[in-house]
Structures are given as structure tokens and as C-alpha cells.
Design a protein around this motif. Structure first.
Motif, PDB file in Angstrom:
ATOM      1  N   LEU A  40      -3.642   9.766  -7.629  1.00 25.50           N
ATOM      2  CA  LEU A  40      -4.534   8.329  -6.781  1.00 25.50           C
ATOM      3  C   LEU A  40      -4.437   7.508  -8.021  1.00 25.50           C
ATOM      4  O   LEU A  40      -4.942   7.684  -9.259  1.00 25.50           O
ATOM      5  CB  LEU A  40      -6.168   8.197  -5.825  1.00 25.50           C
ATOM      6  N   TRP A  41      -3.609   5.919  -8.234  1.00 27.99           N
ATOM      7  CA  TRP A  41      -3.627   6.088  -9.246  1.00 27.99           C
ATOM      8  C   TRP A  41      -4.328   4.130  -9.058  1.00 27.99           C
ATOM      9  O   TRP A  41      -3.386   3.126  -7.868  1.00 27.99           O
ATOM     10  CB  TRP A  41      -1.907   5.440 -10.298  1.00 27.99           C
ATOM     11  N   ILE A  42      -5.278   4.036  -9.565  1.00 33.95           N
ATOM     12  CA  ILE A  42      -5.817   2.677  -9.580  1.00 33.95           C
ATOM     13  C   ILE A  42      -5.937   1.671 -10.448  1.00 33.95           C
ATOM     14  O   ILE A  42      -6.642   2.676 -11.993  1.00 33.95           O
ATOM     15  CB  ILE A  42      -7.401   2.750  -8.804  1.00 33.95           C
ATOM     16  N   ASP A  43      -5.144   0.429 -10.399  1.00 33.60           N
ATOM     17  CA  ASP A  43      -4.850  -0.325 -11.465  1.00 33.60           C
ATOM     18  C   ASP A  43      -4.788   0.498 -12.859  1.00 33.60           C
ATOM     19  O   ASP A  43      -5.143   0.059 -14.074  1.00 33.60           O
ATOM     20  CB  ASP A  43      -6.379  -1.506 -12.057  1.00 33.60           C
ATOM     21  N   GLY A  44      -3.839   1.186 -12.906  1.00 37.45           N
ATOM     22  CA  GLY A  44      -3.225   1.998 -14.206  1.00 37.45           C
ATOM     23  C   GLY A  44      -4.091   3.377 -14.071  1.00 37.45           C
ATOM     24  O   GLY A  44      -3.138   3.921 -15.703  1.00 37.45           O
ATOM     25  N   SER A  45      -4.995   3.620 -13.646  1.00 38.03           N
ATOM     26  CA  SER A  45      -6.077   4.589 -13.759  1.00 38.03           C
ATOM     27  C   SER A  45      -5.226   5.929 -12.909  1.00 38.03           C
ATOM     28  O   SER A  45      -5.534   5.467 -12.289  1.00 38.03           O
ATOM     29  CB  SER A  45      -7.394   4.109 -13.881  1.00 38.03           C
ATOM     30  N   LYS A  51      -2.110   3.106  -5.733  1.00 34.05           N
ATOM     31  CA  LYS A  51      -0.491   3.690  -5.380  1.00 34.05           C
ATOM     32  C   LYS A  51      -0.954   5.175  -5.752  1.00 34.05           C
ATOM     33  O   LYS A  51      -1.769   5.825  -6.430  1.00 34.05           O
ATOM     34  CB  LYS A  51       0.469   3.388  -6.300  1.00 34.05           C
ATOM     35  N   VAL A  52      -0.167   5.821  -4.794  1.00 35.48           N
ATOM     36  CA  VAL A  52      -0.711   6.879  -4.611  1.00 35.48           C
ATOM     37  C   VAL A  52       0.612   8.368  -4.466  1.00 35.48           C
ATOM     38  O   VAL A  52       1.523   7.760  -4.832  1.00 35.48           O
ATOM     39  CB  VAL A  52      -0.589   7.620  -2.535  1.00 35.48           C
ATOM     40  N   GLU A  53       0.438   9.339  -5.835  1.00 38.49           N
ATOM     41  CA  GLU A  53       1.545  10.233  -6.057  1.00 38.49           C
ATOM     42  C   GLU A  53       1.226  11.280  -5.507  1.00 38.49           C
ATOM     43  O   GLU A  53      -0.104  11.413  -5.679  1.00 38.49           O
ATOM     44  CB  GLU A  53       1.663   9.688  -7.369  1.00 38.49           C
ATOM     45  N   ARG A 113       4.519   2.807  -3.348  1.00 39.49           N
ATOM     46  CA  ARG A 113       4.553   1.845  -4.397  1.00 39.49           C
ATOM     47  C   ARG A 113       3.412   0.904  -4.502  1.00 39.49           C
ATOM     48  O   ARG A 113       2.524   1.356  -3.621  1.00 39.49           O
ATOM     49  CB  ARG A 113       5.645   0.170  -3.769  1.00 39.49           C
ATOM     50  N   GLN A 114       3.091   0.674  -4.704  1.00 36.92           N
ATOM     51  CA  GLN A 114       1.667  -0.006  -5.388  1.00 36.92           C
ATOM     52  C   GLN A 114       1.317  -1.123  -4.324  1.00 36.92           C
ATOM     53  O   GLN A 114       1.989  -2.360  -3.256  1.00 36.92           O
ATOM     54  CB  GLN A 114       1.464  -1.258  -6.641  1.00 36.92           C
ATOM     55  N   VAL A 115       0.268  -0.880  -3.191  1.00 35.24           N
ATOM     56  CA  VAL A 115      -0.532  -2.093  -2.923  1.00 35.24           C
ATOM     57  C   VAL A 115      -1.700  -3.113  -2.867  1.00 35.24           C
ATOM     58  O   VAL A 115      -2.445  -1.866  -3.783  1.00 35.24           O
ATOM     59  CB  VAL A 115      -0.532  -1.357  -1.407  1.00 35.24           C
ATOM     60  N   ASN A 165      12.188  11.654   3.600  1.00 31.02           N
ATOM     61  CA  ASN A 165      13.717  10.402   3.864  1.00 31.02           C
ATOM     62  C   ASN A 165      12.599   9.451   4.693  1.00 31.02           C
ATOM     63  O   ASN A 165      12.781   8.193   5.126  1.00 31.02           O
ATOM     64  CB  ASN A 165      14.776  10.215   4.146  1.00 31.02           C
ATOM     65  N   MET A 166      11.847   9.411   5.861  1.00 29.38           N
ATOM     66  CA  MET A 166      11.246   8.919   6.747  1.00 29.38           C
ATOM     67  C   MET A 166      10.131   8.692   5.586  1.00 29.38           C
ATOM     68  O   MET A 166       9.448   7.150   6.504  1.00 29.38           O
ATOM     69  CB  MET A 166      10.773   9.706   7.879  1.00 29.38           C
ATOM     70  N   MET A 167       9.831   8.723   4.854  1.00 28.67           N
ATOM     71  CA  MET A 167       8.806   7.630   3.534  1.00 28.67           C
ATOM     72  C   MET A 167       8.762   6.627   3.044  1.00 28.67           C
ATOM     73  O   MET A 167      10.406   6.455   2.466  1.00 28.67           O
ATOM     74  CB  MET A 167       8.465   8.868   2.979  1.00 28.67           C
ATOM     75  N   GLN A 168       8.184   5.644   2.758  1.00 26.39           N
ATOM     76  CA  GLN A 168       8.392   4.225   2.219  1.00 26.39           C
ATOM     77  C   GLN A 168       7.802   4.802   0.955  1.00 26.39           C
ATOM     78  O   GLN A 168       6.995   4.747   0.298  1.00 26.39           O
ATOM     79  CB  GLN A 168       7.764   3.512   2.663  1.00 26.39           C
ATOM     80  N   ALA A 169       8.440   6.049  -0.123  1.00 27.66           N
ATOM     81  CA  ALA A 169       7.693   6.203  -1.263  1.00 27.66           C
ATOM     82  C   ALA A 169       9.804   6.681  -2.324  1.00 27.66           C
ATOM     83  O   ALA A 169      10.545   6.807  -1.482  1.00 27.66           O
ATOM     84  CB  ALA A 169       7.367   7.461  -1.277  1.00 27.66           C
ATOM     85  N   ILE A 170       9.119   6.896  -3.429  1.00 26.68           N
ATOM     86  CA  ILE A 170      10.616   7.539  -4.196  1.00 26.68           C
ATOM     87  C   ILE A 170       9.417   8.674  -4.489  1.00 26.68           C
ATOM     88  O   ILE A 170       9.244   8.901  -4.786  1.00 26.68           O
ATOM     89  CB  ILE A 170      10.678   6.138  -5.761  1.00 26.68           C
ATOM     90  N   CYS A 171      11.299   9.468  -4.145  1.00 27.92           N
ATOM     91  CA  CYS A 171      10.969  11.117  -4.803  1.00 27.92           C
ATOM     92  C   CYS A 171      12.228  11.609  -5.774  1.00 27.92           C
ATOM     93  O   CYS A 171      13.506  10.678  -5.052  1.00 27.92           O
ATOM     94  CB  CYS A 171      10.396  11.668  -2.477  1.00 27.92           C
ATOM     95  N   ARG A 172      11.650  12.372  -6.169  1.00 32.26           N
ATOM     96  CA  ARG A 172      13.059  12.973  -7.116  1.00 32.26           C
ATOM     97  C   ARG A 172      12.203  14.169  -7.130  1.00 32.26           C
ATOM     98  O   ARG A 172      11.297  15.081  -7.200  1.00 32.26           O
ATOM     99  CB  ARG A 172      13.296  12.731  -8.602  1.00 32.26           C
ATOM    100  N   ARG A 173      13.646  15.532  -7.478  1.00 32.16           N
ATOM    101  CA  ARG A 173      12.557  16.970  -7.289  1.00 32.16           C
ATOM    102  C   ARG A 173      13.149  17.043  -8.768  1.00 32.16           C
ATOM    103  O   ARG A 173      13.616  16.653  -9.610  1.00 32.16           O
ATOM    104  CB  ARG A 173      14.394  17.429  -6.751  1.00 32.16           C
TER     105      ARG A 173
END
Length: 133
Positions: free
Chosen positions: A61-66, A92-94, A106-108, A125-133
Motif C-alpha cells: 500500500l502506498w500512502i502519500d508516497g510512503s 494506491k495499491v500495488e 491509480r491513486q485515490v 484486463n477486467m481490472m482498472q490497474a496498470i499491469c506488466r509482466r
């Protein structure tokens, strides 16, 4: 006399199986979620991650860049985490799937006391996220 001792042994074995079956229930209980610490009126973010993938997901979890590592969510399961927050923040969640993709949402803007649920679907592909392999 032989029949009496066999019946008695069977009765004792049956009672022992019933008692042992009731003792644990066959489930492992999880420890209660950690508290936020501090005073009893402290509030934070509650986030539930449901992983519908086969592979486990390591969640950050990223909270204000932390960066705050939440933990691992096994495939086809869910985990709930409580995270201390001092005020409204961009979150945002990673997550990294074992032998799979790395994804970022994305950040909310979220505030203490918010309760959110995130689903990692079987098809990313059904998720609103940026994914890469």
C-alpha cells in the motif's frame, strides 16, 4: 466376557473420536487483526483484498508516497488489513503475483475510517490497474 471388553473398547474409542473432533474443528484460527495502537479512538483505513487468481499476491500500500507492505494473499482467498492513517491521503495499491504480473492501481483520496475492498480478478484486463509482466 470377551464380547463385553470389545464393546467397552469400541465405546471408549467412539467417545474419544467425538471429543477429539469437537476440540479443534479442523480449522486454523487467525490471530485478531492488529490494533492501530495509541488511544482507543484512533482510526485508520480498513482494506480487504480478495485474490481470485490461482497464484498468491504480495500486496503493498502506498500512502502519500510512503510504502507499507501489507502481506501476502493466497490464491482464491481474501485478507483484511488495518492501516493507521493520520489524515486524508492519496492511496494506491500495488501487488505482485507469484510467477505473474506486477500491477498498480491509480491513486485515490482516502481518509481514516474508510473501508475499501479490492478484487484481483482472474483476468487482469477486467481490472482498472496498470499491469506488466
Amino acid at each position: 466376557m470377551y464380547a463385553f471388553s470389545v464393546k467397552r473398547a469400541l465405546a471408549i474409542a467412539a467417545v474419544a473420536m467425538i471429543v477429539s473432533g469437537c476440540a479443534g474443528g479442523g480449522r486454523t484460527l487467525r490471530a485478531p487483526a492488529p490494533s492501530f495502537g495509541g488511544s482507543s479512538d484512533a482510526r485508520g483505513l480498513t482494506i480487504t483484498i480478495e485474490n481470485q487468481q490461482l497464484n498468491e499476491a504480495r500486496v503493498t500500500l502506498w500512502i502519500d508516497g510512503s510504502r507499507r507492505r501489507l502481506g501476502t494473499v493466497q490464491g482464491h482467498s481474501q485478507e483484511t488489513y488495518q492501516v493507521e492513517m493520520s489524515g486524508a491521503s492519496n492511496v494506491k495499491v500495488e501487488f505482485d503475483l507469484t510467477l505473474g504480473a506486477h500491477c498498480e492501481t491509480r491513486q485515490v483520496p482516502l481518509s481514516p475510517g474508510d473501508v475499501i475492498r479490492m478484487v484481483i480478478p482472474p483476468n487482469l484486463n477486467m481490472m482498472q490497474a496498470i499491469c506488466r509482466r
